[in-house]
Design a protein around this motif. Sequence first.
Motif, mmCIF file in Angstrom:
data_model
loop_
_atom_site.group_PDB
_atom_site.id
_atom_site.type_symbol
_atom_site.label_atom_id
_atom_site.label_comp_id
_atom_site.label_asym_id
_atom_site.label_seq_id
_atom_site.Cartn_x
_atom_site.Cartn_y
_atom_site.Cartn_z
ATOM 1 N N TYR B 135 -29.899 19.687 -4.661
ATOM 2 C CA TYR B 135 -31.189 20.191 -5.107
ATOM 3 C C TYR B 135 -31.347 20.302 -6.607
ATOM 4 N N ALA B 136 -30.251 20.281 -7.368
ATOM 5 C CA ALA B 136 -30.402 20.420 -8.823
ATOM 6 C C ALA B 136 -29.635 19.319 -9.519
ATOM 7 N N ASN B 137 -30.255 18.714 -10.513
ATOM 8 C CA ASN B 137 -29.598 17.704 -11.322
ATOM 9 C C ASN B 137 -29.414 18.284 -12.720
ATOM 10 N N VAL B 138 -28.161 18.373 -13.147
ATOM 11 C CA VAL B 138 -27.858 19.018 -14.427
ATOM 12 C C VAL B 138 -27.385 17.955 -15.397
ATOM 13 N N ARG B 139 -28.008 17.880 -16.557
ATOM 14 C CA ARG B 139 -27.541 16.912 -17.563
ATOM 15 C C ARG B 139 -27.299 17.633 -18.865
ATOM 16 N N PRO B 140 -26.038 17.843 -19.237
ATOM 17 C CA PRO B 140 -25.789 18.401 -20.561
ATOM 18 C C PRO B 140 -25.937 17.291 -21.596
ATOM 19 N N CYS B 141 -26.773 17.507 -22.589
ATOM 20 C CA CYS B 141 -26.983 16.488 -23.617
ATOM 21 C C CYS B 141 -26.530 17.045 -24.950
ATOM 22 N N TYR B 142 -25.477 16.477 -25.502
ATOM 23 C CA TYR B 142 -25.066 16.932 -26.827
ATOM 24 C C TYR B 142 -24.732 15.709 -27.661
ATOM 25 N N SER B 143 -25.039 15.790 -28.936
ATOM 26 C CA SER B 143 -24.798 14.666 -29.827
ATOM 27 C C SER B 143 -23.317 14.398 -29.914
ATOM 28 N N LEU B 144 -22.937 13.132 -29.837
ATOM 29 C CA LEU B 144 -21.529 12.789 -29.954
ATOM 30 C C LEU B 144 -21.200 12.627 -31.438
ATOM 31 N N PRO B 145 -20.319 13.456 -31.966
ATOM 32 C CA PRO B 145 -19.995 13.308 -33.391
ATOM 33 C C PRO B 145 -19.348 11.965 -33.623
ATOM 34 N N GLY B 146 -19.810 11.265 -34.609
ATOM 35 C CA GLY B 146 -19.233 9.957 -34.868
ATOM 36 C C GLY B 146 -20.112 8.834 -34.365
ATOM 37 N N TYR B 147 -20.952 9.086 -33.383
ATOM 38 C CA TYR B 147 -21.886 8.053 -32.942
ATOM 39 C C TYR B 147 -23.250 8.449 -33.460
ATOM 40 N N ASP B 343 -12.623 17.223 -25.656
ATOM 41 C CA ASP B 343 -12.251 17.096 -27.066
ATOM 42 C C ASP B 343 -11.615 15.750 -27.349
ATOM 43 N N ALA B 344 -10.754 15.310 -26.413
ATOM 44 C CA ALA B 344 -10.075 14.026 -26.622
ATOM 45 C C ALA B 344 -11.094 12.890 -26.694
ATOM 46 N N VAL B 345 -12.073 12.916 -25.781
ATOM 47 C CA VAL B 345 -13.085 11.845 -25.769
ATOM 48 C C VAL B 345 -13.889 11.873 -27.066
ATOM 49 N N LEU B 346 -14.356 13.078 -27.445
ATOM 50 C CA LEU B 346 -15.191 13.178 -28.645
ATOM 51 C C LEU B 346 -14.411 12.765 -29.885
ATOM 52 N N LYS B 347 -13.116 13.159 -29.912
ATOM 53 C CA LYS B 347 -12.328 12.806 -31.090
ATOM 54 C C LYS B 347 -12.142 11.302 -31.188
ATOM 55 N N THR B 348 -11.909 10.664 -30.034
ATOM 56 C CA THR B 348 -11.723 9.214 -30.062
ATOM 57 C C THR B 348 -12.967 8.511 -30.567
ATOM 58 N N ILE B 349 -14.139 8.968 -30.094
ATOM 59 C CA ILE B 349 -15.376 8.325 -30.541
ATOM 60 C C ILE B 349 -15.626 8.632 -32.005
ATOM 61 N N ALA B 350 -15.310 9.869 -32.404
ATOM 62 C CA ALA B 350 -15.582 10.250 -33.793
ATOM 63 C C ALA B 350 -14.710 9.447 -34.752
ATOM 64 N N GLU B 351 -13.463 9.211 -34.345
ATOM 65 C CA GLU B 351 -12.553 8.468 -35.212
ATOM 66 C C GLU B 351 -13.058 7.072 -35.479
#
Lengths: 368, 376
Positions: B135-147, B343-351
């Motif tokens: 019944y509920a669709n949740v989408r967290p949207c946050y800016s990816l640092p580095g992209y 954190d690992a995902v965000l750090k990889t993209i940010a790098e």
Amino acid sequence: MAKRTLPILKQLLHQRSPSLSPLSRSVTYMPRPGDGAPRTVTLIPGDGIGPLVTGAVEQVMDAMHAPIYFEKFDVHGDMKSFPTEVVESIKKNKVCLKGGLNTPMGGGVSSLNVQLRKELDLYASLVNCFNLPGLPTRHENVDIVVIRENTEGEYAGLEHEVVPGVVESLKVITKFCSERIAKYAFEYAYLNNRKTVTAVHKANIMKLADGLFLESCREIASKYPSIKYNEIIVDNCCMQLVSKPEQFDVMVTPNLYGNLVANTAAGIAGGTGVMPGGNVGADHAVFEQGASAGNVGKQKIVDQRTANPVALLLSSAMMLRHLQFPSFADRLETAVKRVISEGKTRTKDLGGKSTTQEVVDAVIANLE
Amino acid sequence: MASQIARRLLRRRVTNEIFMTTTRSPSMGLFSSFDRNYSSCSSNLIRATLFPGDGIGPEIAESVKKVFSAADVPIEWEEHFVGTEVDPRTQSFVTWESLESVRRNKVGLKGPMATPIGKGHRSLNLTLRKELNLYANVRPCYSLPGYKTRYDDVNLVTIRENTEGEYSGLEHQVVRGVVESLKIITRQASLRVAEYAFYYAKTHGRKRVSAVHKANIMQKTDGLFLKCCREVAEKYPEIKYEEVVIDNCCMMLVKNPTLFDVLVMPNLYGDIISDLCAGLIGGLGLTPSLNIGEGGIALAEAVHGSAPDIAGKNLANPTALLLSAVSMLHHLDLTDKADMIQDAVLKTIAEGKYRTGDLGGSATTTEFTKAIIGHL
């Protein structure tokens, strides 16, 4: 001394010429004798910031000596229905300029804006969202015109409670209304030299309703082979608007999606304080601020008198063209655009600190 | 290991108690996915259903499995594949066993599925939604640092009612050339999604919930939705509640997305706004999504397409599925693991050293996954 002044003189001359070229027309507009007689236009100041911005328009029209004579009427959003005298006046004058009318939330009073549109059958609502030179925004090269069906769709107002706790609302789509809005959109594109018309829909879910809308658009598209036609689903459309708005040109949409798309497009191009627009039907036209969000404004803006009059000024330029006074329209538009590009007098929503009156004075000073 | 289990059980009991004392919500049973662990005393592994999906699905699912095992996440995957013929019990290509598995495990992860064109069967997403009552669709949207996108500081969550509203599918032709489509809003569904929205805000430390509506025009339908939201808001006095008209909301989102925190809305507006927010942060290829169903079921999914043109070439970007899996971990209360992987995902993209093709880089899926594991 001559060696030093020569480059300065050259610079000054170059600076002056771009500002003069929009006003020098190569072909003169030849009016019929008697066209210069003042036309009466109904003016509805409205609620909130409405009186402020319509006052701004009155001042500027005065300063230009435009052949417009305003017939003012007081209408407020909490009235039960539009007073008949106002409607009669609009029917007589055929053109109206209007500030925002506040719609009370959930109060059982249907919106006066919607009532007026249905009464006068103003079936097309138009918003022109474009980047103003000198106004920094996140998106460049935006020039979108959103044409929205204004009478049916989700705004039919047919709601009822089936049993306590279950409410139904009817969305009505008819071939007649879809056809005429599609015809208007393609005609607009044709008359204004626009290259593409995009239909916005959600026909993968609402197969019959939006399917009918799309069918009508496709039929009309086949009659304008020189204009490119494509279709886009509304959620993808919003995503594309936010990332690549330069791909859109003219968009034609049913009622509710049009509201969302118009406000999104207005937001990316500089804000609802600067986008002109209006509602037009077969016999009448009502010009108002383009995007519907923020046309009444918050009390703080009213108290501090910092409402942005640019949207209504540009809409009144559109109105002058509609009344066939093109040179007045050009002068007004050039003055407003120059004030924006100079950047010295800007209201709070554009990042400046001026009041409405200061912007009006700047526009009047820039009138040629 | 025993101390770990004891600590987790204790934490769960404590959060359970806090939840029960602060909110006298009658829908306690809906979110009690944490109750499960009390019954399974033999292993502390949580079983989760995994639908790899089509196209790039299997590759990115592989990537998720690798990252999870490297991070020591106590999850045991039960893989299910979409069948090749229509199962008569479900009227679609999703088999009855798959649905039973999700109902049993209460948690699942779904990759992109391409609905085959044809008649006589329901779309795959529709089947899952109806059968599991999501019944509920949740989408967290946050800016990816580095992209870098045009918006740098987006941090909001959209919660969309997923069962009724304008998408009821009830349309009919009245006479030739006139079509009616029904929009249904019920008190029960609105209360349910509002409850979840406030519960989510509370458990994730969010300060504000905004209800998005068009009640000035659709007074009875959106009015009922707002009434339900207000009722639930009263039970959570520490969370600020406000109401925003949808056209204002759209305009404010594109001008200044930091104005919003948690958005809760009916079906159609939710569809449009959640895609708009996905566009703000870089598109559907990077957006996580979580569907909540009755009985505490949570199905995380990647909302992008199956990209058949790059399937099997090791070029796909697993970010969306990874971040969806992270939100699934948050739902399971495995917050420390979730944060570690995120954190690992965000750090990889940010790098920026290892980025897949759609983010502007040239790394393969396996290189990207290895880089993430390296950052754990």
